[in-house]
Motif scaffolding. Sequence first.
Motif, PDB file in Angstrom:
ATOM      1  N   THR A 162     -24.761  19.242 -84.145  1.00 55.36           N
ATOM      2  CA  THR A 162     -26.111  18.746 -83.829  1.00 55.36           C
ATOM      3  C   THR A 162     -26.102  17.685 -82.723  1.00 55.36           C
ATOM      4  OG1 THR A 162     -25.926  16.938 -85.391  1.00 55.36           O
ATOM      5  CG2 THR A 162     -26.748  19.027 -86.257  1.00 55.36           C
ATOM      6  N   ASN A 163     -24.914  17.154 -82.438  1.00 50.82           N
ATOM      7  CA  ASN A 163     -24.784  16.077 -81.453  1.00 50.82           C
ATOM      8  C   ASN A 163     -25.408  14.747 -81.892  1.00 50.82           C
ATOM      9  OD1 ASN A 163     -23.169  16.104 -79.283  1.00 50.82           O
ATOM     10  ND2 ASN A 163     -24.844  16.124 -77.789  1.00 50.82           N
ATOM     11  N   LYS A 164     -25.941  14.703 -83.111  1.00 50.09           N
ATOM     12  CA  LYS A 164     -26.524  13.449 -83.625  1.00 50.09           C
ATOM     13  C   LYS A 164     -25.384  12.546 -84.099  1.00 50.09           C
ATOM     14  CE  LYS A 164     -31.110  14.102 -84.521  1.00 50.09           C
ATOM     15  NZ  LYS A 164     -32.041  14.916 -85.195  1.00 50.09           N
ATOM     16  N   PRO A 165     -25.556  11.207 -83.997  1.00 51.47           N
ATOM     17  CA  PRO A 165     -24.481  10.326 -84.462  1.00 51.47           C
ATOM     18  C   PRO A 165     -24.217  10.503 -85.964  1.00 51.47           C
ATOM     19  CG  PRO A 165     -26.199   9.088 -83.330  1.00 51.47           C
ATOM     20  CD  PRO A 165     -26.714  10.467 -83.498  1.00 51.47           C
ATOM     21  N   VAL A 166     -22.964  10.565 -86.296  1.00 53.58           N
ATOM     22  CA  VAL A 166     -22.609  10.722 -87.707  1.00 53.58           C
ATOM     23  C   VAL A 166     -21.435   9.796 -88.019  1.00 53.58           C
ATOM     24  CG1 VAL A 166     -21.074  12.676 -87.217  1.00 53.58           C
ATOM     25  CG2 VAL A 166     -22.014  12.437 -89.482  1.00 53.58           C
ATOM     26  N   VAL A 167     -21.427   9.251 -89.248  1.00 54.21           N
ATOM     27  CA  VAL A 167     -20.252   8.490 -89.692  1.00 54.21           C
ATOM     28  C   VAL A 167     -19.293   9.521 -90.285  1.00 54.21           C
ATOM     29  CG1 VAL A 167     -19.387   6.692 -91.238  1.00 54.21           C
ATOM     30  CG2 VAL A 167     -21.645   6.443 -90.201  1.00 54.21           C
ATOM     31  N   PRO A 168     -18.123   9.719 -89.654  1.00 55.07           N
ATOM     32  CA  PRO A 168     -17.242  10.785 -90.142  1.00 55.07           C
ATOM     33  C   PRO A 168     -16.631  10.479 -91.502  1.00 55.07           C
ATOM     34  CG  PRO A 168     -16.206   9.620 -88.325  1.00 55.07           C
ATOM     35  CD  PRO A 168     -17.566   9.020 -88.484  1.00 55.07           C
ATOM     36  N   PHE A 169     -16.173  11.511 -92.174  1.00 61.01           N
ATOM     37  CA  PHE A 169     -15.352  11.348 -93.373  1.00 61.01           C
ATOM     38  C   PHE A 169     -13.897  11.200 -92.929  1.00 61.01           C
ATOM     39  CE2 PHE A 169     -17.342  12.473 -97.635  1.00 61.01           C
ATOM     40  CZ  PHE A 169     -18.581  11.977 -97.264  1.00 61.01           C
ATOM     41  N   VAL A 170     -13.094  10.632 -93.824  1.00 60.30           N
ATOM     42  CA  VAL A 170     -11.715  10.314 -93.449  1.00 60.30           C
ATOM     43  C   VAL A 170     -10.729  10.798 -94.513  1.00 60.30           C
ATOM     44  CG1 VAL A 170     -10.117   8.435 -92.929  1.00 60.30           C
ATOM     45  CG2 VAL A 170     -12.498   8.214 -92.275  1.00 60.30           C
ATOM     46  N   ILE A 171      -9.715  11.503 -94.054  1.00 58.60           N
ATOM     47  CA  ILE A 171      -8.593  11.840 -94.950  1.00 58.60           C
ATOM     48  C   ILE A 171      -7.418  10.963 -94.534  1.00 58.60           C
ATOM     49  CG2 ILE A 171      -7.018  13.658 -95.757  1.00 58.60           C
ATOM     50  CD1 ILE A 171     -10.045  14.089 -96.449  1.00 58.60           C
ATOM     51  N   GLU A 172      -6.800  10.325 -95.529  1.00 57.06           N
ATOM     52  CA  GLU A 172      -5.749   9.361 -95.221  1.00 57.06           C
ATOM     53  C   GLU A 172      -4.427   9.671 -95.923  1.00 57.06           C
ATOM     54  OE1 GLU A 172      -5.629   4.634 -95.544  1.00 57.06           O
ATOM     55  OE2 GLU A 172      -5.293   5.655 -97.437  1.00 57.06           O
TER      56      GLU A 172
END
Length: 504
Positions: A351-361
């Motif tokens: 969508t090109n909208k700003p998103v806070v990504p999820f994180v795998i650590e």
Amino acid sequence: MPATSMEELVSLCKRRGFIFQGSEIYGGLQGFYDYGPLGVELKNNIKAAWWRSNVYERDDMEGLDASIIMHRQVLRHSGHEATFSDPMIDNRKNNKRYRLDHLVKDQKADVISKVAEAIGQSAENFPAVVAALNANPAQASQALKEAGVRDPFSGEVGDWTEPKPFNMMFKTTIGPVADDESYGYLRPETAQGIFTNFKNVVDSTSRRLPFGIAQIGKAFRNEITPRNFIFRVRELEQMEIEFFCTPGTDEEWHEHWLEKRLSWWEAQGVPRSKIEILDVPKEDLAHYSKRTYDLMYDYPTLGHEEIEGIANRSDYDLGSHTKNQSELGLVASVEENLDSIAKLTIPHPETNKPVVPFVIEPSAGVDRAMLAVLSEAFTKETLENGNERIVLKLKPHLAPIKVAVIPLARNKAELVDLARSIKSDLQKLGLGRILLEDSGNIGKAYRRHDEVGTPYCVTVDFDTVGKGEDASLTDTVTVRDRDTLAQERVKISELTAYLQAKLK
Ligand code: ATP
């Protein structure tokens, strides 16, 4: 066969110069260790293998080296100030302090059952017992006394206080300022340096989701009871990846990294069959985790204990720092106007909208890796002549010394000079450390290099320089294989190519 006890490993590490107690000449400092001449090589090789596999061999990773001391706001808003604690309990009889879960876990089975019963839980579910003890401090103190929980130091039943949380972060003052506010923290995990640099990395590399940032570095935890050699220390080193992905794809990436990490351990000589995967129960999850797989390696003496945690940290950290930034007025409010947030978001790939990504650590400890690698490589063998030898069957890329070049006699300049020149040529290949071993006693040198895991010994003898009994051996050296003990005569002119092929 791997090491059967921790004692065997500790003794080898001291004897051969892998690991020493920190500040030893002043009586030592608990939970701090120094890595000696061979330890530093092994450690560097483990870290290089991790970096190679997780950064260079992938197309979706970047590296980072963030500072160790961090702004207190970072660790406040990451949740560490409030929650990075372990439950501590005191014995009033001798003023000894213990970590509550370790204290209970180390009791006899019937005592653990009694504690569980007193707190209304089943001993089968140990995390639930610990959670219940933490949640009810007054009841916990009573339960421990009634169950007859013994003090590991005195061996007697303790008079236990109520457990209370002990924050494990090391605080430090910064600069010559006298006010109470000028302090920071030594990072308790390397991860926060990655989160705070997320936007810098995105902007300077033009990365798009999914991608990851890798970092290797020191972390500090003021453990209540550091123990088991380098397994639980206060100054540790971590190899961490924060892999950023679109929300909704996180579970798939979690499985991907679980698989990748298991195969990496296998390539370091730590087989899957020795690692149990623990799907951490909800009540035991860290404050940031949606789900965590702990890789539990079967350590000698200790049994299955965590060597690496692979957590789905969701959008907890970037979300929390973004929210805090907006509270501080540095960016617009997250809820009000997601589109205008410039800080820790990234465009959604669709969508090109700003998103806070999820994180795998995936987060592995270097010190615990050292222990596992040493433990797997440790082998006791009975030779044909009945003698016993200890040999570290390390993978060649991990071996602290790749080749030892040994002149047969230390007082014969001709042999020593030639050995030195062979060593110098081999060193130029960039394989790692090549050692000139001119201690003089070939038998002792072989034993020593078996014990420290040197894959090949090259011996320069009188035949090599044309002064032995067999003229056909002139300009050849003996190459001894650590594992098979086979000895082969190799031309000096072919030696570099020969060893390069063997050690690649
Ligand atoms: P534990 O439950 O054993 O205290 P943890 O769950 O707190 O470990 P994480 O926060 O997941 O550990 O840290 C990631 C990795 O860092 C661990 O898997 C371990 O390899 C390493 N590590 C953590 N604490 C220590 C320590 N005190 N000493 C050595 N290594 C550590």
